[in-house]
Enzyme design. Structure first.
Site, PDB file in Angstrom:
ATOM      1  N   GLU A  33      -5.963  -8.396   5.506  1.00 34.34           N
ATOM      2  CA  GLU A  33      -5.658  -6.957   5.437  1.00 34.34           C
ATOM      3  C   GLU A  33      -5.409  -6.354   6.820  1.00 34.34           C
ATOM      4  O   GLU A  33      -6.140  -6.653   7.768  1.00 34.34           O
ATOM      5  CB  GLU A  33      -6.851  -6.192   4.842  1.00 34.34           C
ATOM      6  N   SER A  34      -4.422  -5.499   6.895  1.00 34.91           N
ATOM      7  CA  SER A  34      -4.144  -4.632   8.062  1.00 34.91           C
ATOM      8  C   SER A  34      -3.458  -5.341   9.225  1.00 34.91           C
ATOM      9  O   SER A  34      -3.748  -6.496   9.535  1.00 34.91           O
ATOM     10  CB  SER A  34      -5.421  -3.992   8.621  1.00 34.91           C
ATOM     11  N   LYS A  57       0.644   4.694   0.975  1.00 34.46           N
ATOM     12  CA  LYS A  57      -0.246   5.434   1.890  1.00 34.46           C
ATOM     13  C   LYS A  57       0.580   6.409   2.704  1.00 34.46           C
ATOM     14  O   LYS A  57       1.502   6.017   3.396  1.00 34.46           O
ATOM     15  CB  LYS A  57      -0.939   4.394   2.782  1.00 34.46           C
ATOM     16  N   LYS A  88      -7.554   2.590  -3.907  1.00 38.52           N
ATOM     17  CA  LYS A  88      -8.043   2.434  -2.531  1.00 38.52           C
ATOM     18  C   LYS A  88      -8.874   3.662  -2.189  1.00 38.52           C
ATOM     19  O   LYS A  88      -8.360   4.689  -1.789  1.00 38.52           O
ATOM     20  CB  LYS A  88      -6.851   2.260  -1.597  1.00 38.52           C
ATOM     21  N   ASN A 140     -10.614  -7.478   6.645  1.00 34.80           N
ATOM     22  CA  ASN A 140      -9.871  -6.403   7.308  1.00 34.80           C
ATOM     23  C   ASN A 140      -9.774  -6.701   8.799  1.00 34.80           C
ATOM     24  O   ASN A 140     -10.792  -6.825   9.478  1.00 34.80           O
ATOM     25  CB  ASN A 140     -10.525  -5.036   7.049  1.00 34.80           C
ATOM     26  N   GLU A 150       0.807  -1.226   0.000  1.00 32.85           N
ATOM     27  CA  GLU A 150       0.000   0.000   0.000  1.00 32.85           C
ATOM     28  C   GLU A 150       0.840   1.276   0.000  1.00 32.85           C
ATOM     29  O   GLU A 150       1.724   1.463   0.847  1.00 32.85           O
ATOM     30  CB  GLU A 150      -0.921  -0.010   1.217  1.00 32.85           C
ATOM     31  N   GLU A 155     -14.486  -6.108   0.719  1.00 32.54           N
ATOM     32  CA  GLU A 155     -13.897  -6.180   2.072  1.00 32.54           C
ATOM     33  C   GLU A 155     -14.943  -6.443   3.151  1.00 32.54           C
ATOM     34  O   GLU A 155     -16.004  -5.817   3.161  1.00 32.54           O
ATOM     35  CB  GLU A 155     -13.195  -4.848   2.356  1.00 32.54           C
TER      36      GLU A 155
HETATM   37  O1  LIG Z   1      -6.203   2.765   8.682  1.00 31.17           O
HETATM   38  C1  LIG Z   1      -7.106   3.518   9.094  1.00 31.17           C
HETATM   39  O2  LIG Z   1      -6.958   4.313  10.022  1.00 31.17           O
HETATM   40  C2  LIG Z   1      -8.458   3.489   8.452  1.00 31.17           C
HETATM   41  C3  LIG Z   1      -9.488   4.244   8.982  1.00 31.17           C
HETATM   42  C4  LIG Z   1     -10.736   4.246   8.390  1.00 31.17           C
HETATM   43  C5  LIG Z   1     -10.960   3.501   7.256  1.00 31.17           C
HETATM   44  C6  LIG Z   1      -9.924   2.734   6.702  1.00 31.17           C
HETATM   45  C7  LIG Z   1      -8.695   2.722   7.299  1.00 31.17           C
HETATM   46  N1  LIG Z   1      -7.649   2.013   6.782  1.00 31.17           N
HETATM   47  C8  LIG Z   1      -7.702   1.261   5.599  1.00 31.17           C
HETATM   48  C9  LIG Z   1      -7.012  -0.015   5.788  1.00 31.17           C
HETATM   49  O3  LIG Z   1      -7.649  -0.925   6.208  1.00 31.17           O
HETATM   50  C10 LIG Z   1      -5.505  -0.089   5.615  1.00 31.17           C
HETATM   51  O4  LIG Z   1      -5.036   1.007   4.908  1.00 31.17           O
HETATM   52  C11 LIG Z   1      -4.964  -1.335   4.930  1.00 31.17           C
HETATM   53  O5  LIG Z   1      -5.656  -2.496   5.198  1.00 31.17           O
HETATM   54  C12 LIG Z   1      -3.478  -1.526   5.338  1.00 31.17           C
HETATM   55  O6  LIG Z   1      -3.389  -1.600   6.740  1.00 31.17           O
HETATM   56  P1  LIG Z   1      -2.005  -1.457   7.511  1.00 31.17           P
HETATM   57  O7  LIG Z   1      -1.056  -2.498   6.990  1.00 31.17           O
HETATM   58  O8  LIG Z   1      -2.331  -1.714   8.951  1.00 31.17           O
HETATM   59  O9  LIG Z   1      -1.488  -0.081   7.247  1.00 31.17           O
END
Ligand SMILES: O=C(O)c1ccccc1NCC(=O)[C@H](O)[C@H](O)COP(=O)(O)O
Length: 357
Positions: A311-312, A143, A204, A275, A141, A253
């Site tokens: 994800e995340s 970001k 995204k 997620n 990502e 998602e």
């Molecule tokens: O990440 C946030 O704060 C967020 C808040 C509100 C809606 C979406 C959000 N994030 C999107 C995502 O889920 C992440 O950008 C993506 O899955 C990557 O996650 P990470 O590896 O933890 O940065």
């Protein structure tokens, strides 16, 4: 319903879009229309609520205005104030998209579509990476910031990061295009697409309107994100069909069992992301992926050959192994790699080995 007076203002002072100023008969028609819009918005939310969707759509013009002498009042209640960050993002997105649509109606985008770069196979790239490395295919990502983490990288060059990810073995890239909350842009998406980077690109975005699908494709996206916590079943069905027409891959998602079951009930979904982050509270728990893929749901996924994405919140080789064991063939990772001075090397650290070879 609990109501409290939010604001009052003399007539003629514009508080936000669409508010009436002088009480004439044509304005009472406008007011009646506003009430109608409000009711339609409520109807959408009621349908969504029957599907367990807690994220409500923005009331189109806010609640009706009440006139008392020369003043107009809007009432603040739980219906016109976002309840959490995701709802706030969605309400802002509704306004943003309405304005963008006015400036660029779909007819204009159709012309841009003819000039758009050819679509790349997003799922194919993930499967190929998974087969090549024996590890989940990586969606890396791009970001700069997020509501939960603030600024992730001060020195943010989207093309440099994308190139470094590709060199480090990413199968696909996810490019944030939301400006207000993630400091992303469609310009970043286009820059990356025109930079020579070959990885397929996920736009995204917070999709609330089918118009955004056309727009994303016209800007070079190969895939888009559809969030089940926001979109009722009918919207997901309709949007996945439009995605197919445009050649876009839809990454749908989910975050809990109910959303997952809804999505499994929709024909033609080929790529599902779990997620681990609760977008209403920011709570992160990577066992969400495992929990959702256990038992019958995991079986359905395997039977249908759906590609699952974890994800995340993935930071270590152990995290990657954990979600792979749970059944994902791909992962979507932002923070842990974008923060590294060399994001490509960050990928090797994340996987515990060089996955570019
Ligand atoms: O990440 C946030 O704060 C967020 C808040 C509100 C809606 C979406 C959000 N994030 C999107 C995502 O889920 C992440 O950008 C993506 O899955 C990557 O996650 P990470 O590896 O933890 O940065």
């Amino acid at each position: 319903m609990h109501e409290q007076v939010l604001k009052s203002k003399p007539k003629g002072v514009e508080p936000n879009e669409g508010s009436a100023s002088i009480a004439t008969s044509s304005e009472s028609v406008v007011d009646a229309l506003k009430v109608k819009e409000w009711e339609v918005g409520m109807f959408h939310n009621e349908v969504a609520a029957t599907q367990g969707i807690r994220i409500r759509r923005r009331p189109p013009t806010g609640p009706p205005i009440h006139y008392v002498g020369p003043f107009e009042f809007r009432l603040e209640n739980e219906g016109n104030t976002p309840r959490n960050i995701l709802e706030e993002i969605i309400w802002n997105k509704d306004i943003e998209v309405r304005h963008l649509k006015e400036r660029k109606p779909i007819g204009m985008i159709r012309k841009d579509l003819e000039k758009a770069p050819p679509v790349r196979d997003f799922i194919g790239a993930l499967r190929a990476a998974n087969e090549r490395t024996g590890l989940p295919g990586l969606i890396a990502e791009v970001k700069k910031a997020s509501p939960s983490r603030g600024i992730l990288r001060e020195n943010f060059d989207p093309v440099e990061i994308a190139q470094s990810y590709e060199k480090g073995g990413a199968a696909c890239l996810s490019v944030l295009t939301d400006e207000k909350y993630f400091k992303g842009s469609f310009e970043n998406l286009e820059l990356i697409r025109n930079s020579g980077v070959k990885c397929p690109l996920l736009c995204k975005e917070f999709i609330v309107d089918a118009w955004q699908l056309y727009y994303a494709r016209s800007k070079g996206a190969d895939a888009v994100l559809l969030i089940a916590a926001v979109l009722p079943d009918l919207d997901i069905k309709y949007m996945t069909k439009i995605c197919k027409l445009l050649g876009l891959t839809a990454l749908v998602e989910v975050h809990d069992e109910r959303e997952f079951d809804r999505v499994l009930g929709i024909e033609g979904v080929e790529l599902i992301g779990i997620n681990n982050r609760n977008l209403e509270t920011f709570e992160l728990d990577i066992s969400t992926t495992k929990k959702l893929l256990e038992g019958e749901r995991g079986k359905i996924i395997r039977e249908r050959n759906i590609v699952m994405v974890g994800e995340s919140g993935l930071f270590t080789p152990e995290d990657i192994a954990y979600v792979q064991e749970a059944g994902v063939k791909a992962v979507l990772v932002g923070e842990s790699i974008v923060k590294q001075s060399d994001p490509g090397k960050g990928i090797s650290n994340l996987f515990g080995k060089d996955i570019s070879v």
